[in-house]
Design a protein around this motif. Structure first.
Motif, PDB file in Angstrom:
ATOM      1  N   MET A  98      -5.862  50.346  34.989  1.00 58.62           N
ATOM      2  CA  MET A  98      -6.643  50.798  33.839  1.00 58.62           C
ATOM      3  C   MET A  98      -6.503  52.310  33.668  1.00 58.62           C
ATOM      4  O   MET A  98      -6.308  52.809  32.552  1.00 58.62           O
ATOM      5  N   ALA A 215      -1.398  50.509  26.459  1.00 62.08           N
ATOM      6  CA  ALA A 215      -2.298  49.463  25.978  1.00 62.08           C
ATOM      7  C   ALA A 215      -2.121  48.171  26.769  1.00 62.08           C
ATOM      8  O   ALA A 215      -3.102  47.481  27.084  1.00 62.08           O
ATOM      9  N   LEU A 216      -0.867  47.845  27.129  1.00 59.50           N
ATOM     10  CA  LEU A 216      -0.615  46.637  27.917  1.00 59.50           C
ATOM     11  C   LEU A 216      -1.224  46.758  29.313  1.00 59.50           C
ATOM     12  O   LEU A 216      -1.864  45.815  29.807  1.00 59.50           O
ATOM     13  N   THR A 219      -5.021  46.476  28.997  1.00 60.78           N
ATOM     14  CA  THR A 219      -5.453  45.109  28.705  1.00 60.78           C
ATOM     15  C   THR A 219      -5.322  44.216  29.928  1.00 60.78           C
ATOM     16  O   THR A 219      -6.238  43.450  30.261  1.00 60.78           O
ATOM     17  N   ASN A 222      -8.081  44.977  32.432  1.00 63.37           N
ATOM     18  CA  ASN A 222      -9.371  44.423  32.028  1.00 63.37           C
ATOM     19  C   ASN A 222      -9.423  42.918  32.246  1.00 63.37           C
ATOM     20  O   ASN A 222     -10.432  42.386  32.715  1.00 63.37           O
ATOM     21  N   LEU A 223      -8.346  42.220  31.930  1.00 62.51           N
ATOM     22  CA  LEU A 223      -8.308  40.768  32.154  1.00 62.51           C
ATOM     23  C   LEU A 223      -8.391  40.442  33.638  1.00 62.51           C
ATOM     24  O   LEU A 223      -9.054  39.468  34.044  1.00 62.51           O
TER      25      LEU A 223
END
Length: 235
Positions: A98, A215-216, A219, A222-223
Motif C-alpha cells: 500500500m 493504483a494496482l 488495490t 487493500n484486497l
C-alpha cells in the motif's frame, strides 16, 4: 538524531501531514482565480510562471508531500523491522504494498508535472498542427452525425501524420484518441457550422504508467488486508 528519526517515523506525523495537505488544498481552491491556467499547462510550468500570490499554497503542499513521502518510506522500514519475525508473509507485506502504491502515484504526478505537455484548441477541417519533434498532423476530414435537435450525436476525424519516418494515416473520436510517441490527441467536440471545426486536446503524461502501477499495488494491498481481516473474523 534519534529523536528526529523517531519523529519522522511516527504515525502522528503522518496524520498531521495528511491534514496539512488537505488544509492547503482547501485554501487553494478558494484562492484560485477564474481563468487560472493551472489545469491547462503542466503543473511545474504553472508554478514557476504564475504569480507567487496564486502559487504559495501549492508550494507548501508540495513541501508537505515531500515530508510525507519520507515519513512513508521510514515507516515502511520500521514496520518491516518490527514485524519481520511475526505473523504471516501477507500480513507483513500488505501494508508495504500500500505504501509502495502511494509512493508510485506521487512519483507519477511529479513526473507528469515536470515532463508533461498540454496544448489544444479549435482546429478546422483541413487544418494542421505540429508536434514538438517537428512532425505535422493534418486533420483531413471531420464526420459528424447531427440529431433532430441540431446537436452532434457522434463525430470522428481522419488524420494524416507526416513524420520523419513516413506518413501515418489514422482516425480519432471521443473514446479513441490518436497516440504518437507518448502524446495523445483527443477529439473533445465538433462544431458543424459555419466551418466544421474540432476541439482538440493534446496531452503527454509520462507518469501514467507509474500511476497505473501504483493504483494496482494499492488495490491489491487493500484486497489482501480485507481478505486477511475476513479470515480473522471467521476464526
Amino acid at each position: 538524531m534519534k529523536k528526529l528519526y523517531d519523529f519522522l517515523t511516527s504515525l502522528d506525523l503522518g496524520i498531521w501531514l495528511v491534514s496539512g495537505v488537505m488544509l492547503f488544498l482547501g485554501i487553494g481552491s478558494f484562492i484560485a482565480k477564474e481563468g487560472s491556467a493551472i489545469n491547462d499547462v503542466p503543473l511545474f510550468i504553472w508554478l514557476t510562471q504564475a504569480p507567487p500570490a496564486e502559487t504559495w499554497w501549492l508550494w507548501i503542499t508540495v513541501a508537505i508531500l515531500a515530508v510525507l513521502a519520507l515519513n512513508t518510506v521510514l515507516c515502511s522500514i520500521e514496520s518491516l523491522r518490527a514485524k519481520w519475525q511475526r505473523g504471516s508473509f501477507l500480513i507483513r507485506i500488505a501494508p508495504q504494498l500500500m505504501h509502495l502504491g502511494f509512493l508510485l502515484i506521487m512519483l507519477a504526478h511529479l513526473s507528469s508535472a515536470y515532463g508533461g505537455f498540454k496544448d489544444g484548441g479549435p482546429l478546422p477541417e483541413g487544418g494542421a498542427f505540429s508536434f514538438p519533434d517537428g512532425s505535422r498532423l493534418d486533420l483531413v476530414k471531420l464526420d459528424v452525425q447531427i440529431g433532430p435537435m441540431g446537436m452532434p450525436l457522434d463525430f470522428s476525424g481522419v488524420l494524416r501524420h507526416s513524420t520523419p519516418s513516413g506518413v501515418i494515416k489514422g482516425t480519432f473520436s471521443p473514446n479513441h484518441p490518436y497516440f504518437y510517441k507518448g502524446f495523445g490527441v483527443y477529439l473533445k467536440n465538433v462544431e458543424p457550422s459555419p466551418v466544421r471545426t474540432a476541439l482538440v486536446e493534446i496531452h503527454r503524461e509520462p507518469g501514467a504508467p507509474l500511476a497505473l502501477a501504483g493504483a494496482l499495488f494499492f488495490t491489491v494491498a487493500n484486497l489482501m488486508l480485507i481478505w486477511l481481516r475476513r479470515g480473522k473474523r471467521a476464526a
